[in-house]
Enzyme design. Structure first.
Site, PDB file in Angstrom:
ATOM      1  N   CYS A 263      52.076  57.601  44.451  1.00 43.01           N
ATOM      2  CA  CYS A 263      51.453  58.222  43.065  1.00 43.01           C
ATOM      3  C   CYS A 263      50.428  59.056  43.148  1.00 43.01           C
ATOM      4  CB  CYS A 263      51.465  57.092  42.039  1.00 43.01           C
ATOM      5  SG  CYS A 263      50.251  55.962  42.928  1.00 43.01           S
ATOM      6  N   VAL A 264      50.321  60.285  42.304  1.00 46.22           N
ATOM      7  CA  VAL A 264      49.347  60.803  42.183  1.00 46.22           C
ATOM      8  C   VAL A 264      48.479  60.103  40.941  1.00 46.22           C
ATOM      9  CG1 VAL A 264      50.717  62.562  40.652  1.00 46.22           C
ATOM     10  CG2 VAL A 264      48.405  63.094  41.376  1.00 46.22           C
TER      11      VAL A 264
END
Lengths: 429, 351
Positions: A241-242
């Site tokens: 994830c960002v």
């Protein structure tokens, strides 16, 4: 493609001497699971369980994966990673519905999330409602970031595939059948109904902003066609994830809500023809090329309208607007699904790009809105200021002396998911 | 909580306080522990839910000509009465009065965190300037609409004073503030998108959940005639900071920017600089921050006489998720300093 999805409802997860599903309980043989996950890039791996309603905080969360198993038909789960690169999406797949693998461990970048199993934060994440098998992995000394991310990604997929095997011979609680015929046949169905497609934008901006399609980094693809059922066998995998609120986890892709809801109304309100998968690369030339190809492919399908979902924010807002405006100019009606960055006070404009042609927008909410997450009795992972104050959505002083966290909801895994997984929206006051 | 009688401070101008018209518009702020002018009608409309504990009065000319001083004085007067809500006006279509009511609202909200309710005619300039800071009830253009305006303002004041969840502007009767607020709906986003698509395909009405904003367009400045004489500064939204991020600029949604001295620095190395930005793969910027903030190349150009001079300081923030309002505020401050320092051109790098 015809896929039977057999859902086995999991009400609880426990450690046990044998990995199996019995009366809705998933038992996990911890040693056997750990043995499956051994990787020379990982110095240590451990497993803990986290259940709905507990005073438990998991941080930093990288990915969420639903355990599934391919029971009949070609290929296996997560092609290109734990299975060969066969075409998936047909036959029969069993799902441990209600169970979820979450991966955590040392921060790779700035960009990982929080899952609270109870309290106000739990309202924002789907993973407070699942029985979670949490894998905590620490990298070997000096492991380069990209290798670190790759090791964690593979670890999560392996764990989900291993646990999914427990459902192979279990009779599902429900079986849902999805029948998605080839194009020529699809176009002839329901001649009286409008034809629609789905433009599935996948984030591809680099480390922790990546997505994989049949094992290929989608930075390297040109937009392409996909049957709706392919995602249900793990054709699309998250590169972790960002900003955790709006990076689609692998769990989200497996349960891709726009695909499921389009299939739900297929044959009633419209004829759902198929999916165009595209990317969100960082350079202008890439954006132009991908949006041109997307518009061409959608036009080629001969549909009247599309839903376009964005992933991420800021830079990908440009891709969303290009896709929408190019399709609208071809006479194809679009609905865009996005989220917003309107500032903590909600008073700023929400997107980095805009066009009046994008006149039908569904929003998953303002990711900048502040929340206070009260302290939890149990922490899985690392909730120190070294993590909490630096991950996206946190700021200096996010971690309060009493262990509570004041941060933007951006910090919560899946909070403003742009596949429309949640019920949250935003409105103008 | 609804049993507690709310405390209200009322703000009005010199005219409605009965001090006088234009000739008395220069009176400075004063406070009276009394109900004054339109406060009578307001008190009646508030009934048992709230009481007006004080009235602050200021001349419209004074307020507008001494904005900061007046805001400060009014806030201090209001502060001592510890109200739950402040009511300002109604100002109808009186421009300077509307602006004063709005400025009071902004100062009260910023300094005291207390909500403010006002009433104005939609074309009053106070609406556009301060709609974010107050719940402004729409009124007619003159005091003839006082009787309609006051009950609406009173009802809203009680609601916001109690901290109750507000409905939409249409439901509650105030003018849209331009503030986005999260809300949980009955249906998930994907189904809402499907239903919106069905409506759009069938040419039926639908309501977008986010109306697209109109963007400002900035005309490029004139070209520099002779770059070899120009003083050039580097400004970036790519998050380059001295190693360790000394000012702790956020990885996303930046609330601040940094200004760093690069006198004598000719190369940004892995040991000295890094990025604080959480929106892109930081590996390559951390290896060599010149990739985002090209100090090395500009030093070479400076030495070769291709540019006049590299400015001593660079400015940096993270563009990642940073609101446009914050970005515009940073830019205003940075631009003022650059101009004052005699910088003629800026290389603005993004990521």
């Amino acid at each position: 493609m015809r896929l039977e999805l057999g859902n086995i409802f999991i009400k609880d997860v426990q450690f046990g001497s044998e990995t199996k599903v019995e009366n809705g309980v998933l038992y996990v043989n911890k040693e056997e699971l750990l043995a499956e996950l051994v990787d020379e890039r990982l110095a240590s791996i451990d497993v803990e369980l986290a259940k709905p309603g507990e005073s438990t905080r998991i941080v930093p969360v990288k990915d969420a994966i639903e355990p599934r198993v391919k029971v009949e038909g070609p290929g296996g789960l997560f092609p290109g990673f734990v299975s060969k690169v066969d075409m998936v999406g047909s036959g029969r797949t069993h799902v441990l519905k209600g169970a979820c693998v979450l991966t955590t461990g040392k921060v790779v970048g700035f960009q990982e999330g929080i899952v609270d199993m109870s309290g106000p934060g739990a309202e924002y994440t789907p993973f407070s409602k699942t029985n979670n098998i949490v894998i905590i992995a620490q990298p070997v000394e000096g492991l380069e970031r990209h290798s670190h991310e790759a090791a964690l990604r593979l670890m999560g997929l392996k764990a989900a595939a291993y646990l999914g095997e427990a459902g192979r011979n279990v009779t599902p609680d429900e079986v849902v059948v999805y029948d998605c015929p080839p194009l020529q046949e699809a176009l002839q169905q329901y001649p009286e109904l409008p034809k629609v497609a789905y433009v599935y934008m996948l984030q591809s901006q680099g480390l922790l902003h990546d997505t994989y399609f049949y094992g290929v980094d989608v930075k390297q693809i040109l937009p392409t066609f996909m049957y709706p059922t392919e995602v249900m066998d793990g054709a699309i995998v998250s590169g972790n994830c960002v900003s955790a609120c709006d990076k689609n986890t692998t769990y989200h892709h497996l349960n891709s809500p726009i695909i499921h809801d389009l299939l739900e109304r297929h044959g009633k309100d419209f004829n759902f023809i198929g999916v165009v998968v595209t990317n969100e690369n960082v350079t202008l030339a890439d954006k132009e090329r991908s949006s041109n190809f997307t518009a061409k492919l959608v036009h080629w399908l001969g549909v009247d309208g599309v839903i376009i979902s964005e992933e991420g924010f800021g830079n990908p807002d440009a891709d969303l607007i290009m896709n929408s405006t190019k399709l609208e100019k071809l006479g194809i009606k679009t609905v865009c699904v996005t989220d917003e960055y309107a500032g903590r006070d909600g008073a700023s404009q929400s997107l980095a790009d805009s066009n009046p042609l994008a006149n039908a927008v569904v929003t998953a909410g303002n990711a900048n809105e502040l929340i206070v997450l009260p302290p939890m009795e149990r922490i899985i992972g690392d909730a120190s200021a070294d993590v909490v104050d630096v991950i996206a959505g946190g700021f200096a002083g996010s971690l309060q002396p009493d262990g509570s966290i004041k941060a933007e909801i951006q910090i919560i895994t899946g909070a403003t998911n742009e596949l429309g997984f949640n019920k949250m929206s935003a409105r103008m006051l | 909580m609804s049993d507690k009688k709310l405390r209200v401070v009322h703000y009005i101008n010199q005219f409605y306080a009965g001090i006088g018209g234009e000739e008395k518009a220069d009176v400075p702020p004063e406070v009276r522990e009394a109900v004054v002018g339109p406060g009578m009608a307001l008190r009646a409309a508030l009934g048992d839910d709230a009481e007006i504990v004080a009235t602050v009065i200021c001349g419209d000319s004074y307020f507008n000509e001494h904005l900061e001083e007046a805001q400060k004085a009014v806030v201090e007067m209001i502060r001592q009465y510890n109200p739950d809500v402040v009511v300002a006006g109604p100002a109808f279509n009186a421009g300077r009065y509307g602006v004063a009511c709005g400025a009071v609202a902004k100062a009260v909200l910023d300094e005291l965190g207390i909500p403010v309710v006002s009433g104005m005619f939609p074309e009053n300039p106070g609406v556009d300037m301060y709609r974010k800071y107050a719940y402004i009830v729409e009124t007619g253009n003159s005091a003839a609409s006082m009787r309609q305006a006051i009950p609406k303002m009173a009802k809203l004041a009680v609601k916001v004073g109690r901290g109750e969840e507000l409905g939409t502007p249409e439901e509650e009767g105030y003018m849209e503030r331009g503030v986005r607020k999260n809300i949980f709906l009955d249906k998930r986003g994907s189904m809402r998108a499907v239903e919106m698509l069905v409506a759009k395909l069938n040419d039926q009405p639908f309501t977008t959940e986010y109306p697209m904003p109109t963007f400002d367009r900035v005309e490029p400045g004139k070209a520099i005639a002779d770059v070899s004489k120009a003083k050039i500064a580097l400004v970036t939204s790519g998050g380059i900071v001295p190693k360790g991020n000394p000012d702790r600029i956020e990885s996303s949604s930046a609330s601040k920017y940094g200004k760093y001295d690069i006198a004598g620095v000719s190369d940004l190395t892995e040991d000295t600089y890094e990025t604080a930005h959480g929106g892109y793969d930081p590996t390559y910027a951390n290896e060599d921050s010149d990739r985002v903030l090209p100090v090395d190349v500009l030093r070479e150009m400076e030495a070769a006489g291709k540019i006049g001079e590299l400015h001593r300081y660079f400015y940096t923030t993270t563009g990642n998720g940073t609101s446009v309002a914050n970005a515009a505020k940073f830019a205003k401050e940075i631009a003022a300093e650059l101009v004052a320092d005699g910088v003629q051109a800026v290389i603005l790098t993004s990521t």
